[in-house]
Design a protein around this motif. Structure first.
Motif, PDB file in Angstrom:
ATOM      1  N   ARG A  32       0.928  -1.256  -0.074  1.00  0.00           N
ATOM      2  CA  ARG A  32       0.098   0.127  -0.026  1.00  0.00           C
ATOM      3  C   ARG A  32       0.872   1.185   0.024  1.00  0.00           C
ATOM      4  O   ARG A  32       1.963   1.429   0.516  1.00  0.00           O
ATOM      5  N   GLN A  34       0.454   5.767  -0.746  1.00  0.00           N
ATOM      6  CA  GLN A  34      -0.139   6.942  -1.291  1.00  0.00           C
ATOM      7  C   GLN A  34       0.451   8.057  -1.349  1.00  0.00           C
ATOM      8  O   GLN A  34       1.591   8.486  -0.703  1.00  0.00           O
ATOM      9  N   SER A  37       2.312  10.867   0.960  1.00  0.00           N
ATOM     10  CA  SER A  37       2.084  10.314   2.477  1.00  0.00           C
ATOM     11  C   SER A  37       3.428   9.822   2.813  1.00  0.00           C
ATOM     12  O   SER A  37       4.396   9.268   1.653  1.00  0.00           O
ATOM     13  N   SER A  39       4.144   7.222   4.599  1.00  0.00           N
ATOM     14  CA  SER A  39       4.289   5.873   4.621  1.00  0.00           C
ATOM     15  C   SER A  39       2.782   5.195   4.983  1.00  0.00           C
ATOM     16  O   SER A  39       1.895   6.085   5.474  1.00  0.00           O
ATOM     17  N   SER A  40       2.370   4.009   4.453  1.00  0.00           N
ATOM     18  CA  SER A  40       1.198   3.556   4.784  1.00  0.00           C
ATOM     19  C   SER A  40       1.215   2.285   5.628  1.00  0.00           C
ATOM     20  O   SER A  40       0.314   1.687   5.730  1.00  0.00           O
ATOM     21  N   GLU A  43      -1.593   1.945   8.135  1.00  0.00           N
ATOM     22  CA  GLU A  43      -2.812   1.560   7.559  1.00  0.00           C
ATOM     23  C   GLU A  43      -2.646  -0.142   7.721  1.00  0.00           C
ATOM     24  O   GLU A  43      -3.597  -0.685   7.864  1.00  0.00           O
ATOM     25  N   TYR A  44      -1.623  -0.489   7.102  1.00  0.00           N
ATOM     26  CA  TYR A  44      -1.010  -1.829   7.173  1.00  0.00           C
ATOM     27  C   TYR A  44      -1.335  -2.588   8.572  1.00  0.00           C
ATOM     28  O   TYR A  44      -1.922  -3.740   8.811  1.00  0.00           O
ATOM     29  N   ASP A  56       7.813  -1.287   2.193  1.00  0.00           N
ATOM     30  CA  ASP A  56       7.407   0.447   1.920  1.00  0.00           C
ATOM     31  C   ASP A  56       8.159   0.906   0.401  1.00  0.00           C
ATOM     32  O   ASP A  56       9.304   0.530   0.310  1.00  0.00           O
ATOM     33  N   ASP A  98      -2.113  -4.327  -3.031  1.00  0.00           N
ATOM     34  CA  ASP A  98      -2.227  -2.812  -2.401  1.00  0.00           C
ATOM     35  C   ASP A  98      -3.876  -2.607  -2.033  1.00  0.00           C
ATOM     36  O   ASP A  98      -4.605  -3.699  -1.944  1.00  0.00           O
TER      37      ASP A  98
END
Length: 283
Positions: A32, A34, A37, A39-40, A43-44, A56, A98
């Protein structure tokens, strides 16, 4: 949900569920990402496919930004270390996903193939398709593993800026960005607005349906055939070499191949010596 052929770069939710219950399940990588951003990972950590490891895109699937663009190809040692921690081995299949519709997962798919992994597939529809099927997510973080995959970079073709310029004159160079960025009407992130002279607009959003899943192979073949693919060599660029991989994935589904220009518009547009075209393509 229909299964894909064994040689397809895609895997369905149904087939992945079956594979995960097998004695030797695939390694799952959560890609994932964005744009804009940091880092996602958060969300993970809040919820991911059970057993999946987070990779990442900015830090591990790309080198630091610079003259070669916003997402240069990664250092093989950095890539290998990240994949190793996730348990990637040459003898074990890998599935990447993702949030959907595979815009960043395709970058991991392409990189693993570029680095020599023989069996990597993309979850069609990604996390959204998994949840739509009523399947669970997990917040449990899997321990770091010790995969033995050693990247051997360069097993897929790439172009530099000079190569992209030449390709636009002699082959079919596809621009995978949104049409308004291609035409130079907007440019939210890179140095200049416009496109590489001679490139053909082919937004990646047209590779998928409203549900985020890829169009059928025949529909994709018709799409790319209408753009001129199938009669000669094809290369693809985007903003920074991420969504261009999605275009190459879609072409693979259609039985076609293409070369990636990793530096893409983020490299091209920062060089004052490179020409820039704007407006719609002729014809």
């Amino acid at each position: 949900m229909d299964s894909f052929p064994q040689d397809s770069p895609l895997i369905s939710v149904t087939d992945l569920e079956t594979a995960l219950a097998s004695p030797r399940p695939p390694v799952l990588l959560d890609i994932r990402f964005q744009l804009g951003s940091t880092s996602s990972r958060g969300e993970y950590e809040a919820g991911h496919l059970p057993g999946a490891h987070f990779v990442d895109l900015d830090a591990e699937l790309a080198a630091p930004p610079g003259t070669a663009g916003r997402h240069p190809l990664p250092d093989p040692e950095v890539l290998g270390a990240a994949l190793g921690r996730a348990g990637v081995s040459a003898e074990r299949a890998v599935v990447v996903y993702d949030a959907g519709p595979a815009m960043s997962a395709a970058r991991a798919w392409w990189l693993l193939r570029w680095a020599g992994h023989p069996d990597v597939r993309v979850l069609d529809g990604g996390l959204a398709a998994w949840q739509a099927a009523g399947l669970p997510l997990s917040s449990e973080l899997p321990p770091a593993e010790a995969g033995d995959f050693k990247p051997v970079p360069g097993l897929l073709p790439t172009l530099d800026a000079d190569g992209a310029a030449a390709f636009a004159r002699t082959g079919l160079l596809l621009d995978a960005r949104a049409g308004e960025r291609y035409r130079g009407e907007v440019e939210p992130i890179d140095a200049k607005a416009g496109h590489i002279p001679g490139a053909v607009s082919a937004p990646t959003t047209e590779n998928v349906g409203a549900d985020g899943r890829f169009l059928p192979a025949a529909a994709l073949a018709a799409r790319f055939g209408g753009l001129g693919a199938g009669t000669g060599e094809v290369a693809v660029y985007c903003g920074s070499g991420v969504t261009a991989a999605h275009q190459i994935l879609a072409m693979d589904v259609a039985g076609l191949s293409a070369t990636l220009y990793p530096g893409s518009w983020s490299e091209w547009s920062r060089d004052p010596q490179r020409p820039v075209a704007t407006g719609a393509q002729p014809g």
